[in-house]
Design an enzyme around this catalytic site. Structure first.
Site, short mmCIF file in Angstrom:
data_model
loop_
_atom_site.label_atom_id
_atom_site.label_comp_id
_atom_site.label_asym_id
_atom_site.label_seq_id
_atom_site.Cartn_x
_atom_site.Cartn_y
_atom_site.Cartn_z
N ARG A 54 -64.60 -25.22 62.76
CA ARG A 54 -63.64 -25.32 61.66
C ARG A 54 -62.61 -26.38 62.03
O ARG A 54 -62.60 -26.91 63.14
CB ARG A 54 -63.00 -23.97 61.30
N ASP A 240 -55.75 -30.77 55.71
CA ASP A 240 -57.14 -30.72 55.25
C ASP A 240 -57.41 -31.73 54.15
O ASP A 240 -58.53 -32.20 53.98
CB ASP A 240 -57.49 -29.31 54.76
O1 MRU Z 1 -59.76 -22.89 57.83
P1 MRU Z 1 -59.65 -23.86 58.96
O2 MRU Z 1 -59.48 -23.23 60.29
O3 MRU Z 1 -60.78 -24.88 58.94
O4 MRU Z 1 -58.31 -24.65 58.65
C1 MRU Z 1 -57.89 -25.65 59.53
C2 MRU Z 1 -56.58 -26.24 59.19
O5 MRU Z 1 -55.97 -25.91 58.21
C3 MRU Z 1 -56.12 -27.34 60.08
O6 MRU Z 1 -54.73 -27.34 60.19
C4 MRU Z 1 -56.57 -28.68 59.48
O7 MRU Z 1 -57.94 -28.66 59.23
C5 MRU Z 1 -56.25 -29.82 60.37
S1 MRU Z 1 -57.24 -29.82 61.82
C6 MRU Z 1 -56.92 -31.22 62.71
#
Ligand code: MRU
Length: 349
Positions: A54, A240
């Protein structure tokens, strides 16, 4: 100037191997350090969907490797390529890096049509490996650009995990922290636990501990208390997807932290690669927000904590309006308001 070679991180998130795409299983951290091998593009897609891997840049790298493994195994590549790309694209909707990486692989494939099949397959595998290497270099550049912004002698607050685990290595937000430490700044980290999936408690706390970075874990509802205390010098988070106006989609709870930071005159920095920008979207209102399972909220690490039958909402991300964002740190430089202009200038579009 920081020498990137000096800045260390100890976690290996994802790798291409002859046996398949190897990933550290982030659902089992920190209790178990287990690596899983995805032997087909369907297994890579499952790993992204179930959050074995993730974090926006990491799922981009995984998707690129998924396309590559799909290309290697396809009986009729021309016929199967659309399904390979579509299966990977359907895994998670919010992080734009996923679609960016699949598009890059698809466009490369289209440019190679007519060449011998083995040459096409080899080129796609090398491209996926290249995307991984580029991501590490990009994170080091983000770190170098962000380190000067971090106040010396203070605490940095971060939310979710935007570290080596969320990328191919080094991290975006945690990359800024690593680079600031390497530059000799005396800082420590407060990590929000990040309910419901606990990326802060399980992943950021573990990752920073592995590297001996001084870290204090707090629950999400403690952030305001500490932001008011005078101890926090800045907030650094990842992203994201970032719209053209600088609105930032990041892990649920980021928006609350940003509002509390502004209320307390604390800079709120977003560290992200250019591939996280989605300039086709005018504002953050257009960013699709993933809704995840009820069980993530009703259960804590497998223990049922809510009454049966209760209605549940579980948006995995929120959007922080640009007015709360002090700056966006990218590998190409630091963007500040007005973001419509500064982000376009960084992308050259
Ligand atoms: O649901 P996730 O764990 O994939 O969410 C990740 C995040 O929100 C992070 O802060 C984002 O992807 C930036 S990672 C460098």
């Amino acid at each position: 100037m920081i020498s990137p070679a000096l800045v260390k991180y100890s976690v290996e998130t994802i790798d291409w191997t002859p046996a398949g795409v190897v990933m550290i299983d982030q659902t089992r951290l920190p209790r178990e350090t287990v690596y899983v091998t995805c032997r087909s593009y369907v297994e890579v897609a499952d790993a992204i969907r179930t959050m074995i891997i993730r974090g926006a840049p990491a799922i981009g790298v995984a998707a690129a490797m998924g396309v590559a493994i799909g290309a290697l195994q396809a009986r009729d590549l021309e016929a199967e390529m659309p399904a390979i790309c579509e299966t990977l694209a359907k895994t998670r909707p919010t992080a734009v890096n996923l679609f960016w990486a699949i598009d890059r692989m698809r466009k490369l494939y289209e440019s190679l049509r007519g060449q011998p099949l083995d040459a096409i397959r080899g080129r796609l595998v090398r491209e996926a490996q290249q995307i991984k290497l580029e991501d590490i270099a990009i994170n080091r550049a983000i770190g170098a650009n962000g380190a000067p912004l971090v106040p010396d002698g203070k605490t940095v607050l971060t939310h979710c995990n935007a570290g080596a685990l969320a990328t191919a290595g080094f991290g975006t937000a945690l990359g800024v922290i690593r680079a600031a430490l390497e530059a000799g700044k005396k800082i420590d980290v407060f990590a929000d636990e990040t309910r419901p999936f606990l990326q802060g408690a399980r992943l950021t706390a573990w990752e920073l501990q592995q590297d001996g970075i001084e870290t204090t874990l707090i629950t999400d509802n403690m952030a305001g208390h500490f932001l008011k205390s005078g101890r926090i010098g800045c907030v650094v988070v990842g992203a994201d997807r970032i719209a053209a106006n600088g609105d930032v989609a990041n892990k649920i709870g980021t928006y609350s932290v940003a509002v509390l930071a502004k209320e307390n005159n604390i800079p709120f920095y977003v560290a992200a690669p250019i591939s996280t920008l989605d300039l086709a979207l005018v504002s953050g209102d257009q960013i699709p927000i993933e809704e995840r399972s009820v069980a993530e909220v009703t259960h804590v690490q497998g223990v049922h904590v809510a009454p049966d039958g209760i209605r549940v909402a579980n948006p995995a991300f929120d959007v922080t309006p640009n007015r709360y964002v002090t700056a966006i740190v990218t590998e190409r430089g630091v963007a500040r308001a007005p973001f419509e202009e500064s982000l376009r200038a960084l992308t050259g579009k």
